[in-house]
Design a protein around this motif. Structure first.
Motif, PDB file in Angstrom:
ATOM      1  N   LEU A  33       0.821  -1.207   0.000  1.00 57.67           N
ATOM      2  CA  LEU A  33       0.000   0.000   0.000  1.00 57.67           C
ATOM      3  C   LEU A  33       0.858   1.262   0.000  1.00 57.67           C
ATOM      4  O   LEU A  33       0.624   2.187  -0.783  1.00 57.67           O
ATOM      5  N   THR A  34       1.835   1.303   0.888  1.00 56.89           N
ATOM      6  CA  THR A  34       2.670   2.503   0.966  1.00 56.89           C
ATOM      7  C   THR A  34       3.490   2.673  -0.313  1.00 56.89           C
ATOM      8  O   THR A  34       3.762   3.803  -0.726  1.00 56.89           O
ATOM      9  N   GLY A  35       3.871   1.579  -0.940  1.00 57.76           N
ATOM     10  CA  GLY A  35       4.643   1.670  -2.178  1.00 57.76           C
ATOM     11  C   GLY A  35       3.842   2.213  -3.344  1.00 57.76           C
ATOM     12  O   GLY A  35       4.403   2.792  -4.285  1.00 57.76           O
ATOM     13  N   LEU A  36       2.503   2.037  -3.307  1.00 52.34           N
ATOM     14  CA  LEU A  36       1.675   2.531  -4.411  1.00 52.34           C
ATOM     15  C   LEU A  36       1.753   4.048  -4.550  1.00 52.34           C
ATOM     16  O   LEU A  36       1.625   4.579  -5.652  1.00 52.34           O
ATOM     17  N   ALA A  37       1.931   4.747  -3.433  1.00 51.99           N
ATOM     18  CA  ALA A  37       1.971   6.209  -3.492  1.00 51.99           C
ATOM     19  C   ALA A  37       3.070   6.694  -4.422  1.00 51.99           C
ATOM     20  O   ALA A  37       2.918   7.711  -5.104  1.00 51.99           O
ATOM     21  N   ALA A  38       4.172   5.967  -4.461  1.00 48.97           N
ATOM     22  CA  ALA A  38       5.290   6.375  -5.312  1.00 48.97           C
ATOM     23  C   ALA A  38       5.274   5.684  -6.666  1.00 48.97           C
ATOM     24  O   ALA A  38       5.632   6.281  -7.678  1.00 48.97           O
ATOM     25  N   SER A  39       4.849   4.415  -6.707  1.00 46.76           N
ATOM     26  CA  SER A  39       4.960   3.637  -7.937  1.00 46.76           C
ATOM     27  C   SER A  39       3.737   3.742  -8.839  1.00 46.76           C
ATOM     28  O   SER A  39       3.858   3.691 -10.067  1.00 46.76           O
ATOM     29  N   ASP A  40       2.537   3.854  -8.249  1.00 47.99           N
ATOM     30  CA  ASP A  40       1.326   3.852  -9.074  1.00 47.99           C
ATOM     31  C   ASP A  40       0.220   4.639  -8.374  1.00 47.99           C
ATOM     32  O   ASP A  40      -0.729   4.068  -7.840  1.00 47.99           O
ATOM     33  N   PRO A  41       0.298   5.984  -8.376  1.00 51.97           N
ATOM     34  CA  PRO A  41      -0.727   6.796  -7.692  1.00 51.97           C
ATOM     35  C   PRO A  41      -2.133   6.552  -8.225  1.00 51.97           C
ATOM     36  O   PRO A  41      -3.100   6.609  -7.463  1.00 51.97           O
ATOM     37  N   ALA A  42      -2.250   6.286  -9.518  1.00 49.23           N
ATOM     38  CA  ALA A  42      -3.585   6.056 -10.086  1.00 49.23           C
ATOM     39  C   ALA A  42      -4.220   4.815  -9.467  1.00 49.23           C
ATOM     40  O   ALA A  42      -5.415   4.813  -9.127  1.00 49.23           O
ATOM     41  N   LEU A  43      -3.429   3.759  -9.313  1.00 52.10           N
ATOM     42  CA  LEU A  43      -3.952   2.546  -8.691  1.00 52.10           C
ATOM     43  C   LEU A  43      -4.284   2.794  -7.226  1.00 52.10           C
ATOM     44  O   LEU A  43      -5.268   2.262  -6.699  1.00 52.10           O
ATOM     45  N   LEU A  44      -3.475   3.622  -6.549  1.00 56.69           N
ATOM     46  CA  LEU A  44      -3.753   3.944  -5.154  1.00 56.69           C
ATOM     47  C   LEU A  44      -5.106   4.636  -5.023  1.00 56.69           C
ATOM     48  O   LEU A  44      -5.900   4.314  -4.134  1.00 56.69           O
TER      49      LEU A  44
ATOM     50  N   ASP B 231       1.590   5.011  11.444  1.00 52.34           N
ATOM     51  CA  ASP B 231       1.877   6.425  11.222  1.00 52.34           C
ATOM     52  C   ASP B 231       2.331   6.703   9.797  1.00 52.34           C
ATOM     53  O   ASP B 231       1.980   7.728   9.206  1.00 52.34           O
ATOM     54  N   GLU B 232       3.136   5.809   9.243  1.00 49.78           N
ATOM     55  CA  GLU B 232       3.640   6.038   7.887  1.00 49.78           C
ATOM     56  C   GLU B 232       2.505   6.008   6.877  1.00 49.78           C
ATOM     57  O   GLU B 232       2.409   6.875   5.996  1.00 49.78           O
ATOM     58  N   LEU B 233       1.639   5.020   6.999  1.00 48.12           N
ATOM     59  CA  LEU B 233       0.506   4.942   6.082  1.00 48.12           C
ATOM     60  C   LEU B 233      -0.444   6.112   6.293  1.00 48.12           C
ATOM     61  O   LEU B 233      -1.004   6.654   5.333  1.00 48.12           O
ATOM     62  N   LEU B 234      -0.628   6.519   7.536  1.00 46.20           N
ATOM     63  CA  LEU B 234      -1.482   7.671   7.829  1.00 46.20           C
ATOM     64  C   LEU B 234      -0.993   8.911   7.095  1.00 46.20           C
ATOM     65  O   LEU B 234      -1.770   9.639   6.474  1.00 46.20           O
ATOM     66  N   ARG B 235       0.295   9.157   7.144  1.00 47.47           N
ATOM     67  CA  ARG B 235       0.872  10.335   6.496  1.00 47.47           C
ATOM     68  C   ARG B 235       0.648  10.303   4.989  1.00 47.47           C
ATOM     69  O   ARG B 235       0.407  11.339   4.354  1.00 47.47           O
ATOM     70  N   ILE B 236       0.677   9.111   4.408  1.00 48.30           N
ATOM     71  CA  ILE B 236       0.570   8.992   2.951  1.00 48.30           C
ATOM     72  C   ILE B 236      -0.871   9.097   2.476  1.00 48.30           C
ATOM     73  O   ILE B 236      -1.178   9.814   1.515  1.00 48.30           O
ATOM     74  N   VAL B 237      -1.778   8.397   3.147  1.00 46.56           N
ATOM     75  CA  VAL B 237      -3.118   8.250   2.578  1.00 46.56           C
ATOM     76  C   VAL B 237      -4.181   9.135   3.210  1.00 46.56           C
ATOM     77  O   VAL B 237      -5.227   9.350   2.595  1.00 46.56           O
TER      78      VAL B 237
END
Length: 648
Positions: free
Chosen positions: A345-356, A375-381
């Protein structure tokens, strides 16, 4: 053991075999179909045992269907002593002796390679058969004669030896004579389906031969163990496997590889939303053999948006071999698989935002559940998660552009009460009544510094409502006095304000504590004895709810001109009931009665003034007294220069 002078002997099991078979079929195994899994499992373990002492020995399993069903393997086989020791002793596994050695061959180190650990697999066959025949020749002792064991469901069994030439190659053949009432489980097509279902990922080839002699290989390597020409081809192969196995095209694929736990497989992201209460059905294979296709304990509860298929060597099965045994290993594997899904999930933010964004649009509830503790996922999503707000269903990123101060309701009811008014007043309110939402919104300042988040208080909304002109409020004083007296019986005050939208005649404002107090009071009134005393002792002083009448609304302006006391009481109850309905909260019995009473009162008043005989008035032909009673003040309360009095 038999002797040359007595080549055959008859014995009985030392248990009530019929009772044991009933226990297996009705309490241990979920379905009679597991008999074939037990036969395949024993065959695989026999091959594993032989290859441990004879590396390079053949390993194959053949299932033949027809009037009888046979399963033949090229495994370690059994001697006559083994048959006496293991097949005639319920609960002892032929894979180990009391001191842990395998058939006296010193193969204790190979125990971890076996699928079965409970030594009752052969008995499962009595669920579908009245007679079982085992014909075996030992590979560990090539000079030993072949041996035939014949068991019956009534508890009898016989053993006799055969010349080695009767069984040319080492191995074992199990033959079942099906019972008529369970013949469906040994039909050729059913056997082929069961063999593929349970043994499709076995390392040794399994061939099913039909009554006409045509064979079908039912085993194949899973796609995650194969080499593919490109990452795209690998992803397509994994997707095709999901369609065949689970009958859906996944939104995403997450490869799972835990070498320390001997686990490999794939997690498939569901393309549609599912309820968190729906427990996922994951397929778990143990050394290639299907253990279960319903293993919700494999993943953390928050990962309900994926379906997994895995093969493992370290997880322990329960006695029925249809579920996973809850121990420290399973707990560690569950946490590790959860980490792997979170990393995806966290990797999608950088690799495939559309899929996220597609994923969040479908599975935002699952992401919210995980983001609360990560916390890391919270910051991203968090900025991209949708919430119900006074601006509609929008992301917090969009919402804070307009509202630097974010107000959060504690319940869905509170949001529904204030959202029309707050929206018109320009307040930014988020519905915090849904699962996880309030906790997450309160963490928004961690991600977006400078944003203020506070819980919504009814006083905040009241402060944004405009006061009514004193002259207008004075003209409405008589009606408001009756309304306060009437609605006060429901622990609610009545005030008059100007607010938007004009279409909202009334707004019911109360807080959580006030609602709890009304619930407590209602239960105390309906209860008796000790329970009523306990509830009475819990009484708390809370601010009453407020029925805010909208002076800009035409219906309210008309109601304020009512002078007859009975009609004023009915009108006040009707406005209170309408505000209750607009709040969309469940109505108590007393509130439902109020609504019915208000409707009947208005209807009777209208019929009374229609002049129709028998219309329900107090005149000739009427059915009841005049409900309006005397005027509130006697003369017209509108006063000079005001609008003429109108009757509803």
């Amino acid at each position: 053991m038999t002797s040359p002078q007595n080549p055959e002997s008859t014995h009985t099991f030392q248990v009530d075999l019929r009772g044991l078979v009933d226990l297996l079929s009705h309490h241990l195994y979920s379905s009679p179909r597991v008999y074939l899994r037990e036969l395949l499992q024993n065959a695989v373990d026999a091959i594993t045992a032989r290859q441990a002492v004879q590396p390079g020995a053949p390993g194959a399993i053949t299932v033949r269907t027809g009037e009888t069903l046979t399963v033949t393997d090229t495994g370690i086989g059994l001697t006559e002593a083994d048959v006496h020791q293991f097949l005639a002793t319920i609960g002892r596994s032929s894979k180990r002796t009391a001191d842990g050695a395998l058939d006296g061959a010193g193969l204790d180190a190979a125990r971890g390679d076996f699928i079965g650990q409970f030594g009752i697999g052969l008995l499962a066959c009595f669920v579908v058969a009245d007679e079982i025949t085992v014909l075996s020749r030992s590979a560990a002792d090539p000079a030993a004669p072949a041996v035939e064991w014949r068991g019956h469901s009534d508890g009898r069994y016989s053993i006799h030896t055969l010349p080695a030439s009767a069984v040319p190659e080492p191995g074992t053949t199990v033959r079942l004579t099906p019972r008529a009432d369970n013949a469906e489980w040994t039909a050729p097509d059913r056997v082929t389906g069961l063999a593929r279902h349970y043994g499709g990922l076995l390392r040794h080839p399994v061939t099913v031969v039909g009554p006409r002699g045509d064979g079908e290989l039912v085993t194949a390597a899973p796609p995650w163990e194969l080499e593919h020409r490109s990452p795209l081809a690998r992803r397509e192969a994994l997707t095709a496997y999901c369609r065949d196995l689970f009958d859906f095209t996944p939104l995403g694929t997450i490869e799972l590889d835990l070498p320390a736990a001997g686990l490999r497989g794939v997690a498939y992201v569901l393309p549609t939303a599912v309820s968190p209460a729906q427990r996922a059905g994951h397929r778990v294979h143990l050394k290639g053999m299907l253990l279960t296709d319903r293993a919700p304990e494999l993943l953390p509860d928050w990962a309900f948006f994926v379906r997994c298929v895995v093969d493992t060597t370290s997880l322990r099965p329960t006695a029925s071999r249809e579920a996973l045994y809850e121990d420290g290993t399973l707990s560690a594997v569950r946490d590790a698989l959860g980490d792997r899904i979170r990393d995806w999930l966290t990797g999608l933010a950088a690799s495939d935002p559309a899929l996220l964004h597609r994923f969040i649009g479908i599975h935002h509830l699952a992401v919210k559940a995980l983001a609360r503790y990560d916390d890391e996922l919270l910051r991203i999503v968090l900025p991209w998660l949708p919430f119900e707000t006074t601006d509609g269903n929008v992301t917090l990123e969009e919402f804070v552009r307009t509202h630097r101060t974010v107000l959060v309701t504690r319940s869905v009811e509170e949001f529904r009460q204030v959202s029309p008014i707050a929206s018109a007043a320009g307040l930014g309110v988020v519905n915090g009544g849904y699962t996880y939402d309030r906790d997450l919104v309160h963490r928004l300042p961690e991600v977006r510094p400078g944003t203020t988040v506070t819980d919504l208080d009814p006083a905040t909304v009241t402060a944004h409502l405009d006061a009514v002109d004193p002259t207008a409020e004075l003209r409405a004083a008589a009606f408001l006095a009756v309304a306060r007296e009437t609605i006060g019986a429901h622990d609610c005050d009545v005030v008059l304000r100007d607010f938007q939208p004009v279409t909202a005649p009334a707004l019911l404002l109360d807080n959580r504590e006030a609602r709890h107090e009304r619930t407590r009071a209602g239960l105390a009134t309906d209860g008796d004895g000790l329970w009523a005393d306990i509830l009475g002792s819990l009484r708390q002083e809370t601010a009453p709810a407020q029925l805010v009448l909208n002076h800009l609304n035409p219906l309210v302006r008309q109601a304020l001109t009512v002078t007859e006391r009975g009609l004023a009481v009915t009108t006040a109850e009707a406005l209170y009931g309408q505000a209750l309905l607009l709040s969309r909260r469940p109505l108590r019995a007393s509130e439902s009665a109020l609504l019915n009473r208000a409707f009947m009162g208005l209807l009777t008043h209208a019929m009374h003034h229609s002049g129709t005989p028998g219309s329900g008035g107090s005149g000739p032909g009427g059915t009841g007294p005049d409900i309006t009673g005397p005027d509130i003040t006697g003369p017209d309360i509108t006063g000079p220069g005001s609008e003429p009095r109108k009757e509803l």
